[in-house]
Design a protein around this motif. Structure first.
Motif, short mmCIF file in Angstrom:
data_model
loop_
_atom_site.label_atom_id
_atom_site.label_comp_id
_atom_site.label_asym_id
_atom_site.label_seq_id
_atom_site.Cartn_x
_atom_site.Cartn_y
_atom_site.Cartn_z
N GLU A 87 0.86 -1.19 0.00
CA GLU A 87 0.00 0.00 0.00
C GLU A 87 0.89 1.24 0.00
N VAL A 88 0.70 2.08 -0.99
CA VAL A 88 1.48 3.31 -1.13
C VAL A 88 0.64 4.47 -0.64
N VAL A 89 1.16 5.27 0.28
CA VAL A 89 0.44 6.42 0.83
C VAL A 89 1.06 7.69 0.29
N ASN A 90 0.36 8.80 0.53
CA ASN A 90 0.80 10.12 0.08
C ASN A 90 1.03 10.14 -1.43
N LEU A 91 0.08 9.49 -2.15
CA LEU A 91 0.17 9.44 -3.61
C LEU A 91 -1.20 9.82 -4.18
N ASP A 92 -1.17 10.61 -5.25
CA ASP A 92 -2.41 11.03 -5.88
C ASP A 92 -3.13 9.79 -6.42
N ALA A 93 -4.42 9.69 -6.07
CA ALA A 93 -5.20 8.50 -6.47
C ALA A 93 -5.32 8.39 -7.98
N HIS A 94 -5.33 9.51 -8.68
CA HIS A 94 -5.47 9.49 -10.13
C HIS A 94 -4.13 9.33 -10.85
N GLU A 95 -3.03 9.36 -10.10
CA GLU A 95 -1.71 9.25 -10.72
C GLU A 95 -1.37 7.78 -10.92
N LYS A 96 -1.01 7.42 -12.11
CA LYS A 96 -0.67 6.05 -12.44
C LYS A 96 0.84 5.87 -12.36
N VAL A 97 1.25 4.78 -11.62
CA VAL A 97 2.68 4.51 -11.44
C VAL A 97 3.14 3.61 -12.57
N SER A 98 4.12 4.06 -13.31
CA SER A 98 4.63 3.29 -14.44
C SER A 98 5.70 2.31 -13.98
N LEU A 99 6.10 1.42 -14.91
CA LEU A 99 7.14 0.45 -14.59
C LEU A 99 8.47 1.15 -14.31
N GLY A 100 8.73 2.21 -15.05
CA GLY A 100 9.97 2.96 -14.81
C GLY A 100 10.00 3.58 -13.42
N ASP A 101 8.83 4.08 -12.97
CA ASP A 101 8.76 4.65 -11.63
C ASP A 101 9.02 3.57 -10.57
N ARG A 102 8.47 2.37 -10.79
CA ARG A 102 8.67 1.30 -9.82
C ARG A 102 10.14 0.87 -9.78
N TYR A 103 10.77 0.83 -10.93
CA TYR A 103 12.19 0.49 -10.95
C TYR A 103 13.03 1.57 -10.25
N ALA A 104 12.63 2.83 -10.44
CA ALA A 104 13.36 3.92 -9.76
C ALA A 104 13.20 3.81 -8.24
N ASN A 105 11.99 3.48 -7.79
CA ASN A 105 11.78 3.28 -6.35
C ASN A 105 12.61 2.12 -5.82
N MET A 106 12.69 1.04 -6.63
CA MET A 106 13.48 -0.10 -6.19
C MET A 106 14.96 0.27 -6.09
N ARG A 107 15.48 1.04 -7.02
CA ARG A 107 16.88 1.45 -6.95
C ARG A 107 17.14 2.30 -5.70
N ALA A 108 16.16 3.14 -5.33
CA ALA A 108 16.30 3.95 -4.12
C ALA A 108 16.34 3.05 -2.87
N LEU A 109 15.51 2.01 -2.85
CA LEU A 109 15.53 1.08 -1.72
C LEU A 109 16.84 0.31 -1.66
N VAL A 110 17.36 -0.05 -2.84
CA VAL A 110 18.65 -0.75 -2.87
C VAL A 110 19.75 0.15 -2.33
N ALA A 111 19.69 1.44 -2.64
CA ALA A 111 20.68 2.38 -2.13
C ALA A 111 20.61 2.49 -0.61
#
Length: 349
Positions: A87-111
């Protein structure tokens, strides 16, 4: 009729796809790839991927890739993550998360230290699963084999780390030292000196046992005598307590009498001191009068006359008497107890 059969067949196909495919065709998934060192025995297609015990995905494929130039074989594990499990919070309900965005988030977690590690799923079956956890102290190592899928760095299991450490140990050298130590122990055990030492030790133990028996026999009468001595000591302490109590009473009375005597002596000393002071004053006045007479006589008599000689002697005696009175007064001020016991010896005794 043909139309009904066609519609029924299509319906059966849709149901079969929904049931057999577990609805994967209608779910969003995010693919990731991981490269593990060592064996992945126990990890199968469908094995869970969990983050702190919560399943967020599953293994979809396990492949092997051989590098002809490097002569290496690598095991690639492909997984699919289910975004609905997070569950992702503080995100606009109408905003769609793309695959590139998910990969960017994963790289941030890896960091931040996110790493993948093989973990035992069942000890009975030996099945493995992939566990995700944060290990900031572990370095980030990318294999970089499949550029089309985001890679999650992996770390070896504790067993694999232990195996690496054991591989670095000089096993042959350790075994050689152990063999030498065992040979030395065997020689020591079989040596005649050790047998003789054991025999001497047995003799010494027997002597110690005899000594202990003798001591036990002596301790009983000694303990009886000690008990009597303690009893007599207790009686002596009781008698001493009674004597000390009466002695303390007499001592208190003697101290009180001594204080009274000192007070009386102080009064007497004050009276004597006053009398001596008056006497000294009178003697001083007499000396002054004599000096006046002497001055008058000097004016009428020669210095070598008999009268002048007698007058000089008289004045000298008067001065000595006055000096003795001063010494006596000073002594009585320092030692008032001399009025009661007399003047002591020079040591003050």
């Amino acid at each position: 009729m043909i139309g009904l059969f066609v519609v029924g067949a299509i319906a059966l196909v849709v149901v079969a796809i929904g049931v057999l495919g577990s609805g994967k065709l209608f779910k969003e998934s995010v693919p990731y790839v991981m490269v593990f060192e060592g064996t992945v025995k126990g990890l199968n297609v469908g094995s869970p991927v969990a983050f702190r015990g919560v399943k967020i995905g599953a293994v979809t494929s396990i492949r092997m890739r051989a590098d002809q130039a490097a002569r290496t074989i690598t095991v690639l594990v492909y997984t699919d993550f289910d975004p609905s499990q997070i569950e992702v919070v503080n995100l606009d309900a109408h905003e769609k998360v793309s695959l590139g965005d998910r990969y960017a988030n994963m790289r941030a977690l890896v960091a931040q230290g996110l790493r993948a590690q093989l973990e035992m799923q069942s000890i009975v079956t030996g099945q493995l699963q992939i566990a995700l956890e944060f290990y900031p102290e572990k370095p980030v190592v990318y294999a970089g084999i499949d550029k089309t899928v985001q890679e999650i760095p992996t770390i070896p299991t504790p067993l694999q780390e232990l195996t690496k450490k054991l591989e670095t140990l000089p096993i042959d050298e350790i075994f050689n030292k152990v063999n030498l130590a065992m040979d030395g122990i065997a020689k020591l055990v079989q040596s005649p000196e050790l047998k003789e030492s054991v025999a001497n030790l047995n003799i010494a133990l027997k002597d110690v046992q005899n000594l202990v028996r003798n001591v036990d026999a002596q301790v009983k009468p000694l303990s009886a005598g000690l008990s009597e001595t303690i009893h007599d000591t207790q009686k002596l302490v009781r008698n001493a307590d009674s004597q000390v109590a009466s002695l303390g009473t007499n001592l208190n009375e003697a101290i009180g009498d001594g204080r009274k005597l000192i007070k009386n002596a102080d009064g007497s000393v004050n009276d004597v001191r006053v009398s001596l002071v008056d006497t000294i004053k009178s003697a001083t006045a007499a000396i002054k009068g004599a000096e006046k007479v002497l001055e008058e006589l000097e004016s009428s008599a020669r210095s070598d006359s008999a009268l002048m000689y007698r007058v000089t002697e008289t004045l000298s005696e008067v001065e000595k008497a006055a000096q003795s009175l001063r010494v006596l007064t000073d002594y009585l001020e320092r030692h008032p107890e001399a009025l009661l016991g007399g003047k002591g010896d020079p040591g003050g005794k």
